[in-house]
Each structure stands twice: as structure tokens, then as C-alpha cells.
Design an enzyme around this catalytic site. Sequence first.
Site, PDB file in Angstrom:
ATOM      1  N   GLU A  96     -12.692   4.515   5.500  1.00 50.77           N
ATOM      2  CA  GLU A  96     -12.659   3.802   6.774  1.00 50.77           C
ATOM      3  C   GLU A  96     -13.766   4.197   7.737  1.00 50.77           C
ATOM      4  O   GLU A  96     -13.958   3.537   8.751  1.00 50.77           O
ATOM      5  CB  GLU A  96     -11.286   4.027   7.419  1.00 50.77           C
ATOM      6  CG  GLU A  96     -10.187   3.431   6.557  1.00 50.77           C
ATOM      7  CD  GLU A  96      -8.811   4.011   6.836  1.00 50.77           C
ATOM      8  OE1 GLU A  96      -8.740   5.122   7.377  1.00 50.77           O
ATOM      9  OE2 GLU A  96      -7.825   3.347   6.520  1.00 50.77           O
TER      10      GLU A  96
ATOM     11  N   GLN B  99       0.826  -1.200   0.000  1.00 49.33           N
ATOM     12  CA  GLN B  99       0.000   0.000   0.000  1.00 49.33           C
ATOM     13  C   GLN B  99       0.868   1.261   0.000  1.00 49.33           C
ATOM     14  O   GLN B  99       0.346   2.366  -0.068  1.00 49.33           O
ATOM     15  CB  GLN B  99      -0.918   0.009   1.228  1.00 49.33           C
ATOM     16  CG  GLN B  99      -1.911  -1.144   1.242  1.00 49.33           C
ATOM     17  CD  GLN B  99      -2.725  -1.234   2.510  1.00 49.33           C
ATOM     18  OE1 GLN B  99      -2.850  -2.309   3.075  1.00 49.33           O
ATOM     19  NE2 GLN B  99      -3.306  -0.121   2.969  1.00 49.33           N
TER      20      GLN B  99
ATOM     21  N   ARG C 287      -8.270  -0.774   8.204  1.00 50.75           N
ATOM     22  CA  ARG C 287      -9.320   0.119   7.723  1.00 50.75           C
ATOM     23  C   ARG C 287      -9.594   1.220   8.746  1.00 50.75           C
ATOM     24  O   ARG C 287     -10.719   1.445   9.183  1.00 50.75           O
ATOM     25  CB  ARG C 287     -10.584  -0.675   7.420  1.00 50.75           C
ATOM     26  CG  ARG C 287     -11.373  -0.058   6.275  1.00 50.75           C
ATOM     27  CD  ARG C 287     -12.344  -0.947   5.609  1.00 50.75           C
ATOM     28  NE  ARG C 287     -13.024  -0.169   4.584  1.00 50.75           N
ATOM     29  CZ  ARG C 287     -13.761  -0.682   3.622  1.00 50.75           C
ATOM     30  NH1 ARG C 287     -13.908  -1.983   3.532  1.00 50.75           N
ATOM     31  NH2 ARG C 287     -14.349   0.078   2.737  1.00 50.75           N
ATOM     32  N   CYS C 288      -8.531   1.919   9.111  1.00 53.06           N
ATOM     33  CA  CYS C 288      -8.559   2.770  10.296  1.00 53.06           C
ATOM     34  C   CYS C 288      -7.377   3.715  10.246  1.00 53.06           C
ATOM     35  O   CYS C 288      -6.326   3.368   9.747  1.00 53.06           O
ATOM     36  CB  CYS C 288      -8.456   1.835  11.506  1.00 53.06           C
ATOM     37  SG  CYS C 288      -7.849   2.558  13.007  1.00 53.06           S
TER      38      CYS C 288
END
Lengths: 790, 153
Positions: A744, A225, A372-373
Site C-alpha cells: 500500500e 480478504q 489499499r491503506c
Amino acid sequence: MTTVHEPRTSPEVGGIGHSVRRKEDDRFIRGAGNYLDDLNLPGMLHMAILRSPVAHARINSIDSSAAMEIEGVLAVITGEALAAHGLAWMPTLSGDTQAVLATDKVRFQGQEVAVVIATHPYIAHDALSHIDVDYEELEAITSPQQSLATSTLIRDEKEGQTDNVAYTWEAGDQDSTDAAFAAAARVVSLDTHYPRSHPAPLETCGVVADVNSITGQATIYMTSQAPHAIRTVFALVAGLPEEKIRIVTQDIGGGFGNKVPVYPGYVVATAASLLIGKPVKWIESRTENLISTGFARDFHMHAELALDGDNRITAMRAGILSDQGAFFSDAQPTQFRAGLFHICTGSYDFPSAHVTAKGAYTNKAPGGVAYRCSFRVTEASYLIERLVDNAAHEVEMDPADFRALNFIKEDQFPYLSPTGFVYDSGNYHGAMDKAKEMIGYDGWRARQAEQNADPDATKLIGIGVASFTEVVGAGPSRQYDILGLKMFDSAELRIHPTGKAILKLGVQTQGQGHETTFAQIVAEELGIPYSDIKVMYGDTDNTPYGLGTYASRSTPVGGAATAVVSRKIRAKAQKLAAHLLEAAEEDLDWEPGKFTVKGTDQSVTIQEVAFAAYTNHPVGMEAGLEGVTYYDPPNMTYPFGTYIVVVEVDTGDGTWKVLEMVAVDDCGVRINPMIVDGQIAGGLTEGFAKANMQWITFDDDGNCIGSNFMDYLVPTAWETPRYQLGETVTPSPHHPIGAKGVGESATVGSPAAFTNAVIDALWSKGVSNIDMPVLPHRVWGALNGVEASP
Amino acid sequence: MQITVNINGASETRDVEPRRLLVDFIRSDAGLTGTHIGCDTSSCGACTVLLDGRPVKSCTVLAVQADGSEVKTVEGLAEGGELHPVQAAFKEHHGLQCGFCTPGMMLVGSALLEGNPDPTDEEVRWAISGNICRCTGYMNIVTAIQAAGGEGS
């Protein structure tokens, strides 16, 4: 301010506000994506990793001679061999160290011990069982509480490490908080564990390392990522010259934070390719993915709210003990040892807060990724939203009313939080009102009162509310860096002579739709149709440096860079247009795609201007129409929303099901509403997953329970609830296009809504907390006063 | 041992180890990488293909078991350059994000629609309950499959 953004471009141009269909889908629906495992290079070898079967043991010896006898096996690499090259250990993203291949001890089940390089993946895996490792088992430490109490040292190799503490950290002001608690009319407290979870993208992690032994060029294809940061880390770890490292990330089958860190497999495969002179592929199995990479959460949290006599919150205390696993490898900004957990004061207006955090090493996998944060904002949001809900129940107020009483008001923004964040904008009452209206809140409360009043009822209605505030878009360089790399991001835009364009980004999609969304930003700013704009990312030789995609930072940072570089180009285009129209620059009007001389019908299109940039530029002006921007955001962005869930709990067996759910999100201006809704629906499902079923745990010996998709349950379509989505729009005042980031929000905000709904159903039965996942036996145990096993 | 499998209308004859998985045969031997691998336990459905018209998880079928059979993969969904209605509907209804589960989802969807062109929400959800998606939350996948059914009928 709440507005809805009306598109100002035509559907063909497809600027902001248009739900244009995704450009990237054409290859995915034909099975023509380019995922890592689809790559096969000539002469490529395959790597398999031998992992520790035990959680904590000293390694006495490793005998790989039998494995080397197998036809097709080219090499067995151990930690000892790596140590000879100074590669047995590597730095983590939190400034700790992590074993690449174990030399002295193994510190978690699944830790990398040795690798086999072979001509075929089946042979490489066969050979693993022929490596003989002599382990001397040690006490396995499987909880942070045990870790802090024991004299067994997990990180005994670390100089100066005399205990199992990985970090300590605090934020806020203790004195004013203590004073507020001393004066409080009431104190509400909560202890809860946000359990260990795993992002589990459907594509696991992997690498194809191709090091050319003659030129020294290292081309590393990987699931990352953050390809640019990885390149720099590789240069620092392996001592390779950075200009000879090229990281290529092709299509990525989901990331969710799992694909941010550097994993040992990447490093060993690269070393093996360097050593052998051939490309080496390593693809994780699902079990390897779940037991060894990128866990998330695992926060043991205690928190208290002080209330005055009017039910207003006056202060908050929070104390965290985090389970870090064997190595402290949270992917997070350097200054913040517990990520952005100190956003835990949430959507509420009160003057004092004090937050302390301590991390403990355990014999579990490392990771601490932001699943996801945005760096622990998920844990923070869960804590405050559970706590305010319990507070409302304790003071016998409706949870929505209690929130509305304590919300930061619209006219208080920008708002300085007691732990130091400056919330850029918000309208919390607006989102709450909309969510209540959409779900028919008062009607559900009436039905609940009726149904739950029956003393024989076995199906109880619960209504859960969560009004989250996120902090995303890391981040301003004065505060945000990872390993010293400032968290700006970049965009390079080239307009070709025919008016088509190529946009190169420092951020990296993993399915979010960057090829479409970012083209739409350019379309908005320049009036070039989105379909004429090719978006590139994920090749460090051919894209500008950036920190990558995680923590919802693509749109807040990379999206801002894209808007700014487009405006730079528009400024030059205006000079060119003035030249073409023989008018003064200030006499030109701009509408997307066209300059017009004020008060006339004389105009040139952006395409004509682009052609002139290469064929007819004025004397004294450089040819070409291109630019690059590195955007350093002035502040974070603060998406928010209110989620309301109605559940029905079966008191007989402890199961619960969602009857209705409404999610109202405010992520500022929505670039592509269809994609935004898709992100929210996906995020809600991951929030539901954590509340309902998804967790990773360990037995007392440190064996990972949840090492495959039969034990680590992720929701299928069958279990997943349906959602109604709503929006309010409060543009970010400092972002060039007013966007805030959305990937997110739903995963951050929704877990508390689900848990609150179950607790709301059971409060009158004396149940004030059940930790996630809210499993049926836990519900039944709480109702019947039985201590539930994990 | 030697096997012959008809994949998307083309005959593939190979010598394979008896333990070779069908998914590896499809991906590595036939070179059709649209079929993905997402787990090792037949749980995720990323490797779903149609074996003689029925969805199977190709990580749980040995290549030798497919000897003499017809296999359809995602690459065989479009015919004569025309997208299958399910493919078009996945794009139209945003039924995919990262795309990794998509081939399996579309193949299951197409098989469902063969026998039931107008499935209910529940029928679609049951049909795809052997396939995991981590991105979408399934809503748009269900909508896409239903829409594709409407297209075909």
C-alpha cells in the site's frame, strides 16, 4: 542502517532476494484461475438484489406478487421475512449495525431492499422490475456538514441515537499543542477534502452459498480478504455453529479493501440457501459494486502546523469530519475510531500534536474501507505531506530542504511520535537523497525557474515531493483487534517425507503473489526450494485461523509467522540431524538446506532429515516434521519513502501531465524484488488515479455519480505515467526477516506528490490548494479566481 | 434460436435466447471461464475475445451475432501445449497480479502483434487502452507485450 540484501540461497532454492517468477501465474495465463463466478454447483440458483432508487425514504409497502408469477422465480425475500429470523440487521466491523434488507427506511441509493431467487440469472434480474415498492421520500442528507446541521435523523431506528454523529475520537495532547501554537513564530493551515473513492477491483464481490439442509453444513464460497474472521461473524450473525461453517475463497480478482467487510448480499444468499436447500449464487454487477459496497476516504480535513523562527515544526493540530454514509462500517481496529489517522505527524520530528475526529451519518453508501491503506493512513499521509509542502512555500524554502530540516533523524529511532506510535526504524534523509539524485532534482528546479519565469508561459513546471511514513502490520494484540478478534496471524508448515512441504496461511492473497513469496520465506529458512513448497490459504477448514490480508499485514504478520514456524521446524530438524550424524546438536553448523558436523564434511540435507522424521526418528522423539505458529507482532512496521513528481500544467485548459516520476521505497528487506516493484507500480497508479480522475460523488438528492466505469474514471494504460523505482533498505528491527510490508505504500504516499506538483507549479500565481481529484476545470478555476463546481 | 460458433477450433451449437450475451455463451454454455466479466458497460475489457481474429468485448456482442464465426479465447492461445509468446512473456515480466484482466490483455496483445510485431510503448498503450488493470500500473504489461513481439519476430 541502509543495506541491500544479498541472497544467501541459490536461485534454484529461491530464498529471500530472488526475483523468482510467480508460481500462481501458470494457471492465470492459461485462463485456468478459479474465481468465484467460475464456480457452478449442481442445482445452483441465482440471486439478484432489488436496490433503492432513492437516497432516503420510508418504505410503506413491498408487493412481490407479480415477481413470484414469473416462471423460474422460486422466492422473493424481503426485510420483513429476514426480520422473522432475526436477520434483518447485522453488526458492522465498527460495532454499529447495518440493514441486511431494509425494513423501515432506505438510507442510501442502492441500499438492498429485496432479493429474487431464480433458476437463471437473467430471470432473477428480470423479476426485479416486477417488485413494487411504495417509497415515501425524505430529505436526503448528502454531506457531513448538512448532517450535523439538520434535525432529520438518519438512524432513527437506533436506540439512544439523538443526532447524526457516528463517532467522536481524539489523540495526542491538547494542552502542550495549544502552548506550542501560542508560542509559534508562524502558523500554516490547510483545509482539504480527501474525496470519496472506491477500490473497484476488477472482479466484483460475490458469493455462492451452499447450505446442506440435512447436515446443516454451510459451505460459503466468497470473495473475502478475511475468510476466518468472516466465518466467526457468520456464526455470530446467523447463529450457525461455527464448526459447520466453511468459508472458501478461491482466486480473488483484486481486493484493495473492498472485500474485507460482510455485505448484505452474502448474508441473504446464505439465508436463501438455508431456506430453499440449494446452492445460491450472487454476483455483483459493477454498478452494484460502486454504489453499495466499500467506499473509502471521504475525510474533510483541517490542519495547522506551528513553526518556530528557524522554520522548524513545533506542533500540529488536525480536525477531521468524516462522511460515514448510512452505517458506520469502517473495517478498522476497535480501539481506533478514525483508524490510524493519528499517524498524521508523518516523517517529522516535533513534540506536540492534537487530533480530533468526528464522523457523521449521511444518506450515502456505507463502507469506510481501508482502500489499499492501513486504516486511514492514506488520509493522514496526504494531509501532512500537503501541509509541509505549503509550509515550505510560505517560508520560501525548497520543499525538499524544508522536509530534510524537519525529518526525524536516523539516530532517533525507535521514535515515539506525539500521538503515541513507536516508529521502529527509518532513514528518511537517505530516501530523500536517493530520490533527488535519481530524478535530477536540482536540474529540474533550474529548468522550472527558467520556464516559469517567462510571464507568457502557458506550460508551467511543477515539482511535487512527498516523504511518507506508513504504519502497517496490525497488529500487537494489546492494542489491535477487530470485533474482539486479536490481530495475530498464523502459519502451519508440514514437511513431507520426501522433503516437499505444504504451508497453510491465515492470510489471503488477492493477487499479491503469496504462493510465491511465502514459499520463498520457507526456502530461506529451511533451504527447501520454493518450487517444492505448496502454499494454501482461503479455506477455513484447512488453514489456521488468521485475520486476513489488508492494511499491508500479510508480510509483517503472516510472513513473520512463516519465518517463525520454519525456525521451529529447523530446531527439530537439528535434533534429527544430530541423531543421523551421531553428533551433538551444538556441534552442527547450519546453512540453508544442510547440517554439517563442525570441522568435517559429514552432512545431511534437510530432505534427508525430513525422510528420517517419518522413517528413522530417535526413541523418545515424536515422529513427523510439522508445526504451527500464531504470531503476535511486538510492534507495527513503518515503511517509508520519498516520491518526486515533475508535472507540466497547461494554464490554458487546466490539464496537467507527468513528465517524470521517481519513487524510492524502503519497505525493509525485499523478499521478491520483482513482486515488490510490481506492488509499487500498481500502487502508484492508484495514487495517480485519485489525484487525477478517480472519485465518487453525489448530487443533492443523493444520486450516486460514478456508478459505472464511464463515470467513475480509472486510469487506462494511456493515461498512466511511467515510473522509475528506487530503493533503500532499512530492515525492521523486530520482524524475523526484517520485512515491513509494501502493498500500500505507493497508494498512501503518491497522491500528495501529484497534488504538490500541481500546486508547486501554480504557487506563484496565488494558488495554495486544489482538492483531489485535481481536475482541469478545478485547476483553471483556481488560476482564474473562479469557484469551480464539483 | 440455434447458433453455431467455433470456439478455439471446436464447434458449439446451441439454442440461445436472442438477448444472450456472447460472454455468457462462452462462460456458461461453452464452459470456458477464462473469459471474465468486470463491468456492464464495455469499459473494462476483461471479457475481450478475438472474433474472427479481431478483439471484441464479448459483453457487448450478442451470441447470435457470432453465429458462424470463429472465437478465440484465452484457453485457445496456447497451441499444442506450447504457450503463446504473450503468455510466456506475461509470466516472465510479471505482467499480471490478480490475473482477472490478464486473458483480455493477452488477447489484445496477441492481436496487436499479429499486425505489428515490434510495437512502441505508445502503440502498446493505445492498443490496450480499452482494457483496465487495477493491479499492475500497466508498465509490466507493456513490457511483456513488447517482449513477446521480440520473441516472435
